[in-house]
Design a protein around this motif. Structure first.
Motif, PDB file in Angstrom:
ATOM      1  N   ASP A 218     -20.959 -59.430   5.543  1.00 13.17           N
ATOM      2  CA  ASP A 218     -19.490 -59.409   5.587  1.00 13.17           C
ATOM      3  C   ASP A 218     -18.995 -60.745   6.147  1.00 13.17           C
ATOM      4  O   ASP A 218     -19.248 -61.057   7.315  1.00 13.17           O
ATOM      5  CB  ASP A 218     -18.970 -58.273   6.466  1.00 13.17           C
ATOM      6  CG  ASP A 218     -19.396 -56.902   5.971  1.00 13.17           C
ATOM      7  OD1 ASP A 218     -19.412 -56.692   4.749  1.00 13.17           O
ATOM      8  OD2 ASP A 218     -19.727 -56.050   6.807  1.00 13.17           O
ATOM      9  N   PHE A 219     -18.304 -61.507   5.317  1.00 16.44           N
ATOM     10  CA  PHE A 219     -17.731 -62.764   5.805  1.00 16.44           C
ATOM     11  C   PHE A 219     -16.538 -63.164   4.944  1.00 16.44           C
ATOM     12  O   PHE A 219     -16.334 -62.643   3.841  1.00 16.44           O
ATOM     13  CB  PHE A 219     -18.776 -63.889   5.840  1.00 16.44           C
ATOM     14  CG  PHE A 219     -19.203 -64.408   4.489  1.00 16.44           C
ATOM     15  CD1 PHE A 219     -18.599 -65.521   3.918  1.00 16.44           C
ATOM     16  CD2 PHE A 219     -20.238 -63.796   3.786  1.00 16.44           C
ATOM     17  CE1 PHE A 219     -19.004 -66.010   2.679  1.00 16.44           C
ATOM     18  CE2 PHE A 219     -20.655 -64.277   2.547  1.00 16.44           C
ATOM     19  CZ  PHE A 219     -20.030 -65.383   1.995  1.00 16.44           C
ATOM     20  N   VAL A 220     -15.758 -64.087   5.473  1.00 14.72           N
ATOM     21  CA  VAL A 220     -14.622 -64.648   4.748  1.00 14.72           C
ATOM     22  C   VAL A 220     -14.835 -66.144   4.625  1.00 14.72           C
ATOM     23  O   VAL A 220     -15.199 -66.809   5.595  1.00 14.72           O
ATOM     24  CB  VAL A 220     -13.287 -64.365   5.478  1.00 14.72           C
ATOM     25  CG1 VAL A 220     -12.154 -65.194   4.870  1.00 14.72           C
ATOM     26  CG2 VAL A 220     -12.948 -62.887   5.414  1.00 14.72           C
ATOM     27  N   LEU A 221     -14.629 -66.647   3.429  1.00 12.88           N
ATOM     28  CA  LEU A 221     -14.698 -68.088   3.209  1.00 12.88           C
ATOM     29  C   LEU A 221     -13.287 -68.594   2.959  1.00 12.88           C
ATOM     30  O   LEU A 221     -12.572 -68.058   2.103  1.00 12.88           O
ATOM     31  CB  LEU A 221     -15.607 -68.404   2.028  1.00 12.88           C
ATOM     32  CG  LEU A 221     -15.775 -69.895   1.693  1.00 12.88           C
ATOM     33  CD1 LEU A 221     -17.219 -70.235   1.374  1.00 12.88           C
ATOM     34  CD2 LEU A 221     -14.874 -70.298   0.513  1.00 12.88           C
ATOM     35  N   VAL A 330     -16.180 -68.894   7.239  1.00 14.10           N
ATOM     36  CA  VAL A 330     -16.716 -70.203   6.852  1.00 14.10           C
ATOM     37  C   VAL A 330     -15.569 -71.045   6.321  1.00 14.10           C
ATOM     38  O   VAL A 330     -14.845 -70.622   5.420  1.00 14.10           O
ATOM     39  CB  VAL A 330     -17.800 -70.068   5.774  1.00 14.10           C
ATOM     40  CG1 VAL A 330     -18.342 -71.453   5.395  1.00 14.10           C
ATOM     41  CG2 VAL A 330     -18.927 -69.168   6.251  1.00 14.10           C
ATOM     42  N   LEU A 331     -15.398 -72.237   6.896  1.00 16.07           N
ATOM     43  CA  LEU A 331     -14.373 -73.158   6.416  1.00 16.07           C
ATOM     44  C   LEU A 331     -15.012 -74.169   5.477  1.00 16.07           C
ATOM     45  O   LEU A 331     -16.020 -74.792   5.806  1.00 16.07           O
ATOM     46  CB  LEU A 331     -13.712 -73.899   7.581  1.00 16.07           C
ATOM     47  CG  LEU A 331     -12.946 -73.069   8.612  1.00 16.07           C
ATOM     48  CD1 LEU A 331     -12.169 -73.995   9.549  1.00 16.07           C
ATOM     49  CD2 LEU A 331     -11.987 -72.095   7.946  1.00 16.07           C
ATOM     50  N   THR A 332     -14.407 -74.341   4.304  1.00 15.76           N
ATOM     51  CA  THR A 332     -14.920 -75.294   3.327  1.00 15.76           C
ATOM     52  C   THR A 332     -13.754 -75.968   2.621  1.00 15.76           C
ATOM     53  O   THR A 332     -12.597 -75.697   2.921  1.00 15.76           O
ATOM     54  CB  THR A 332     -15.856 -74.599   2.317  1.00 15.76           C
ATOM     55  OG1 THR A 332     -16.513 -75.583   1.528  1.00 15.76           O
ATOM     56  CG2 THR A 332     -15.088 -73.639   1.429  1.00 15.76           C
ATOM     57  N   VAL A 347      -9.891 -73.567  15.384  1.00 18.19           N
ATOM     58  CA  VAL A 347      -9.383 -72.427  14.615  1.00 18.19           C
ATOM     59  C   VAL A 347      -9.817 -71.119  15.272  1.00 18.19           C
ATOM     60  O   VAL A 347      -9.017 -70.182  15.414  1.00 18.19           O
ATOM     61  CB  VAL A 347      -9.886 -72.487  13.154  1.00 18.19           C
ATOM     62  CG1 VAL A 347      -9.557 -71.176  12.425  1.00 18.19           C
ATOM     63  CG2 VAL A 347      -9.253 -73.659  12.425  1.00 18.19           C
ATOM     64  N   ALA A 348     -11.077 -71.037  15.686  1.00 18.90           N
ATOM     65  CA  ALA A 348     -11.578 -69.815  16.333  1.00 18.90           C
ATOM     66  C   ALA A 348     -10.777 -69.504  17.590  1.00 18.90           C
ATOM     67  O   ALA A 348     -10.411 -68.347  17.853  1.00 18.90           O
ATOM     68  CB  ALA A 348     -13.059 -69.982  16.670  1.00 18.90           C
ATOM     69  N   GLU A 349     -10.499 -70.519  18.368  1.00 19.22           N
ATOM     70  CA  GLU A 349      -9.729 -70.327  19.605  1.00 19.22           C
ATOM     71  C   GLU A 349      -8.307 -69.880  19.298  1.00 19.22           C
ATOM     72  O   GLU A 349      -7.770 -68.982  19.960  1.00 19.22           O
ATOM     73  CB  GLU A 349      -9.711 -71.639  20.398  1.00 19.22           C
ATOM     74  CG  GLU A 349      -9.013 -71.535  21.736  1.00 19.22           C
ATOM     75  CD  GLU A 349      -9.052 -72.844  22.525  1.00 19.22           C
ATOM     76  OE1 GLU A 349      -8.357 -72.935  23.554  1.00 19.22           O
ATOM     77  OE2 GLU A 349      -9.768 -73.786  22.104  1.00 19.22           O
ATOM     78  N   ALA A 350      -7.701 -70.483  18.275  1.00 18.84           N
ATOM     79  CA  ALA A 350      -6.331 -70.128  17.921  1.00 18.84           C
ATOM     80  C   ALA A 350      -6.248 -68.715  17.364  1.00 18.84           C
ATOM     81  O   ALA A 350      -5.303 -67.975  17.655  1.00 18.84           O
ATOM     82  CB  ALA A 350      -5.780 -71.130  16.908  1.00 18.84           C
ATOM     83  N   VAL A 351      -7.238 -68.306  16.564  1.00 22.42           N
ATOM     84  CA  VAL A 351      -7.246 -66.946  16.012  1.00 22.42           C
ATOM     85  C   VAL A 351      -7.331 -65.915  17.132  1.00 22.42           C
ATOM     86  O   VAL A 351      -6.609 -64.906  17.137  1.00 22.42           O
ATOM     87  CB  VAL A 351      -8.428 -66.767  15.033  1.00 22.42           C
ATOM     88  CG1 VAL A 351      -8.617 -65.287  14.684  1.00 22.42           C
ATOM     89  CG2 VAL A 351      -8.211 -67.579  13.768  1.00 22.42           C
ATOM     90  N   LYS A 360     -16.747 -65.614  14.356  1.00 22.50           N
ATOM     91  CA  LYS A 360     -17.379 -66.918  14.502  1.00 22.50           C
ATOM     92  C   LYS A 360     -16.886 -67.785  13.354  1.00 22.50           C
ATOM     93  O   LYS A 360     -16.921 -67.375  12.196  1.00 22.50           O
ATOM     94  CB  LYS A 360     -18.897 -66.778  14.450  1.00 22.50           C
ATOM     95  CG  LYS A 360     -19.656 -68.072  14.660  1.00 22.50           C
ATOM     96  CD  LYS A 360     -21.161 -67.836  14.624  1.00 22.50           C
ATOM     97  CE  LYS A 360     -21.927 -69.127  14.860  1.00 22.50           C
ATOM     98  NZ  LYS A 360     -23.412 -68.900  14.783  1.00 22.50           N
ATOM     99  N   VAL A 361     -16.381 -68.965  13.653  1.00 27.07           N
ATOM    100  CA  VAL A 361     -15.841 -69.863  12.629  1.00 27.07           C
ATOM    101  C   VAL A 361     -16.762 -71.070  12.530  1.00 27.07           C
ATOM    102  O   VAL A 361     -16.969 -71.781  13.517  1.00 27.07           O
ATOM    103  CB  VAL A 361     -14.403 -70.302  12.948  1.00 27.07           C
ATOM    104  CG1 VAL A 361     -13.868 -71.211  11.843  1.00 27.07           C
ATOM    105  CG2 VAL A 361     -13.498 -69.088  13.126  1.00 27.07           C
TER     106      VAL A 361
END
Length: 390
Positions: A218-221, A330-332, A347-351, A360-361
């Motif tokens: 399970d992840f989001v790109l 995952v950032l791409t 981004v992780a901190e802001a989320v 985890k970003v």
């Protein structure tokens, strides 16, 4: 997104169907593990040595496998070792942009050929999708010294919606000429399996197989470039939604940003206006960062700009994560690659500050042509099934 290592489940069906399933499984295992003896392949498939020998014979008849050597054992004579004939079939992956198409070949073992690019004028024969795809595919085959008769599959990645039921183009903001019927036209013309998919979904396939999301179900790109999009992977499969619009994050409504009123008239979405390349380049100027492109601006590493961009991206990431709650993001895309780990951490901190989720970003593990690589993987999956059917 299944992988070559997935064991085939026990199925009931006709003998021909079971043979096809077994041939496909054997082919996949030879691709994943490399040359194998009959005993090794039997152990991996759970089939008898007799049945495995018949499968290897069938792969040989199809020109897909051959004896590549022998291997000594503890007892008895040396065992013949069988390997894939990589040049038996090729696929072509195509990454479609507004004004150009990039393509390359890939053999049965996943070895990529030279990449080629074809510029597409606004008008003229090459502006027709089928003509343009065939032209760039032929160009890629020529660069790899492969005849078209060995082309067995084609996968196309494009920015837009693909209908889940038909596998054809539904809507593309950047490609108004790409409409329903393109896939059928290419399939009829080339007489091979043709797959069309959203480009970010193909990037997610590459990330899941060979990148930062290997082993993650399970992840989001999130793709951050000239356009913004995302792919949502649940239980190892890309979630497409009822109309293929799952992941179209650029259209996420954002407070304080003008909403589109005419999607069919190429109107940009709210989140795209907030965090797309044009918005980031404009923000960079306010921080005194002079750059020709948004990726160049982010690569400068100015903390204030990185914080600003991170908070913009966090709006979209938090919205998705609050719904599906993945453990990994995952950032791409060009902007994400330019921002690197520093941008991911911000981004992780802001989320975490705006939503009760703590994914985890991480940066992409497939920075080089992820859409093409995903296209190759999808096309190879299709062609291995196609050739296994005999």
């Amino acid at each position: 997104m299944t992988t070559a290592s997935t064991r085939q489940p026990a199925l009931t069906g006709t003998p021909s169907l079971m043979r096809e399933m077994n041939v496909r499984a054997a082919l996949g295992l030879l691709v994943e593990h490399g040359p194998l003896s009959r005993a090794e392949l039997a152990s991996l498939t759970g089939l008898s040595k007799v049945t495995t020998g018949q499968l290897l014979g069938r792969l040989g008849e199809l020109g897909l496998a051959e004896i590549v050597g022998t291997r000594s054992g503890a007892r008895g004579p040396n065992a013949e070792v069988h390997g894939i004939v990589a040049s038996a079939a090729y696929v072509v992956g195509v990454d479609v942009g507004p004004r150009e198409l990039t393509a390359s070949t890939c053999d049965l073992m996943g070895q990529e050929g030279p990449r080629v690019t074809l510029r597409v004028p606004a008008r003229g024969p090459l502006s027709d999708p089928r003509t343009a795809v065939e032209a760039v595919a032929d160009k890629a085959l020529e660069a790899a010294h492969v005849s078209r008769k060995r082309l067995r599959g084609l996968a196309i990645g494009l920015p837009g919606l693909v209908q889940p039921e038909t596998g054809d183009v539904g809507f593309s903001f950047d490609l108004p000429r790409w409409k329903e019927g393109v896939r059928d036209s290419l399939t009829a013309s080339l007489s091979i399996p043709v797959t069309i998919d959203n480009d970010v979904n193909l990037a997610a396939v590459a990330e899941h197989r060979h990148g930062a999301a290997v082993g993650v179900q399970d992840f989001v790109l999130l793709w951050v470039g000239r356009g913004i999009g995302s792919a949502i992977v649940l239980s190892g499969e890309v979630h497409r939604g009822a109309s293929g619009a799952a992941g179209e994050l650029g259209y996420l409504p954002v407070p304080g940003v003008d909403l589109p009123h005419h999607i069919s008239r190429r109107d940009k979405g709210a989140f795209q206006r907030l965090a797309g390349e044009e918005a980031i380049l404009e923000a960079a100027r306010t921080y005194g960062v002079r750059a020709a492109t948004a990726p160049e601006a982010l690569a400068a590493g100015v903390p204030a700009l990185l914080d600003d961009v991170a908070h913009r991206l966090a709006v979209g990431v938090a919205a998705v994560c609050a719904v599906v709650d993945p453990g990994l993001v995952v950032l791409t895309g060009p902007l994400a690659v330019a921002g690197g780990v520093t941008l991911c951490d911000r981004v992780a901190e802001a989320v975490a500050s705006i939503a009760p989720v703590h994914p985890k970003v991480v940066p992409t593990g497939v920075a080089d042509a992820p859409v093409l690589r995903g296209g190759h993987l999808v096309a190879l999956d299709a062609v291995r099934q196609f050739v296994a059917a005999g």
